[in-house]
Design an enzyme around this catalytic site. Structure first.
Site, short mmCIF file in Angstrom:
data_model
loop_
_atom_site.label_atom_id
_atom_site.label_comp_id
_atom_site.label_asym_id
_atom_site.label_seq_id
_atom_site.Cartn_x
_atom_site.Cartn_y
_atom_site.Cartn_z
N ARG A 1 35.99 16.64 24.30
CA ARG A 1 34.66 17.07 23.85
C ARG A 1 33.88 15.79 23.54
NH1 ARG A 1 38.34 20.60 21.24
NH2 ARG A 1 38.02 22.80 21.78
N LYS B 1 39.87 21.98 13.36
CA LYS B 1 39.80 22.90 12.21
C LYS B 1 41.17 23.54 11.95
CE LYS B 1 37.99 26.60 15.15
NZ LYS B 1 36.88 27.52 15.37
N HIS C 1 29.70 18.93 28.26
CA HIS C 1 30.72 19.97 28.37
C HIS C 1 31.01 20.34 29.83
CE1 HIS C 1 33.04 22.19 25.43
NE2 HIS C 1 33.05 23.24 26.24
N ARG D 1 34.05 18.63 30.94
CA ARG D 1 35.25 19.27 30.38
C ARG D 1 35.67 20.45 31.26
NH1 ARG D 1 38.30 20.24 25.57
NH2 ARG D 1 38.19 22.40 24.85
N HIS E 1 42.81 24.95 23.04
CA HIS E 1 42.48 26.36 22.89
C HIS E 1 43.55 27.06 22.06
CE1 HIS E 1 39.98 26.24 26.88
NE2 HIS E 1 39.33 25.77 25.85
N TYR F 1 38.89 29.33 33.48
CA TYR F 1 38.95 28.25 34.47
C TYR F 1 39.68 28.66 35.74
CZ TYR F 1 37.15 25.57 30.61
OH TYR F 1 36.37 25.12 29.57
#
Length: 267
Positions: A126, A148, A214, A217, A240, A249
């Protein structure tokens, strides 16, 4: 209302800096003209749905819900809206355009932006992670990213990219510190990268719509599955929480879908 204390509360939750800024902004905007009641919250949700995209609506709702949790009013929390997932990827840079952009930057001697594009396309980073990359990370070949909830993901740097980067930093006599700096010698910002990528796209004749951080990515993920069809590993590399997030994807872009239909539908 003490937003500084609320900011500390969000930081303790392990949220990213950009998420914290967004949540605080949400509360600032809401409280300018509203008090916290169930009626006002529902009316504000209706306003958001009418004026913003679903992703933005849910971001604002999540921001409000975090604040309601902070003031012990979880009973007022709003439900997010369901986002209909598209059957194709949109506005993803093609491998050909990525390689062309990278080569143009290299040929003009614009090494910093050459490496920025390469890192975005070859690591799945990112942009908020890329700006924190240091020479020390390049030397060991990876960068541990803390997200997080205290989760850690390892961002690997491919050997060829690693070797070329260290040759570049040796030429600059740069042995440590942040890899990408701005003109003032400070750490480059995510916004600064996004804006300059648009400039590069226009300069070299690449559609600016597909040139944003992005997008690279997405390119990394699609090409990884093309050459190594291991979706569980890709989910780990992308950070993820669920493989379901990574499944997008496996889909084609709308352009790829059109090309396939044009080729096979001849009846």
């Amino acid at each position: 209302m003490n937003l500084e204390q609320y900011k500390v509360f969000l930081e303790k939750k392990g949220l990213a800096d950009t998420t914290i800024k967004s949540y605080i902004y949400t509360i600032e905007v809401y409280t300018e003209s509203n008090v916290i009641t169930q009626k006002n919250l529902l009316e504000y949700k209706s306003y958001l749905i009418e004026h913003f995209k679903p992703q933005t609506v849910n971001l604002r709702i999540n921001g409000l819900n975090r604040y309601l949790e902070y003031i012990n009013r979880k009973d007022l929390c709003l439900k997010t809206i369901k986002i209909q997932q598209k059957s194709f990827l949109e506005d993803v840079i093609s491998l050909a355009d990525y390689l062309y952009l990278k080569n143009q930057l290299k040929n003009e001697g614009n090494k910093k932006w050459y490496f920025i594009v390469w890192y975005l396309g070859a690591t799945g980073a990112r942009v908020s992670e890329l700006v924190k990359l240091k020479v020390e990370h390049v030397k060991i070949g990876y960068f541990d990213v803390y997200s997080k909830g205290g989760k850690t993901r390892r961002l690997f740097i491919p050997k060829r990219l690693r070797d070329e980067t260290l040759n570049w930093t040796d030429d600059q006599q740069k042995d440590s510190g942040y890899l990408f700096l701005n003109k003032e010698g400070k750490t480059i910002s995510s916004r600064g990268i996004a804006l300059h990528l648009k400039y590069c796209a226009k300069k070299y004749g690449v559609d600016p719509k597909v040139v944003y951080p992005h997008s690279f990515r997405h390119l990394f993920a699609k090409n990884f599955l093309l050459y190594h069809n291991d979706i569980a590993l890709l989910a780990d590399l992308m950070g993820h929480d669920s493989i379901e997030t990574t499944r997008i994807y496996l889909r084609k872009t709308s352009t790829e879908q059109q090309q396939i239909v044009d080729r096979i539908v001849t009846w």
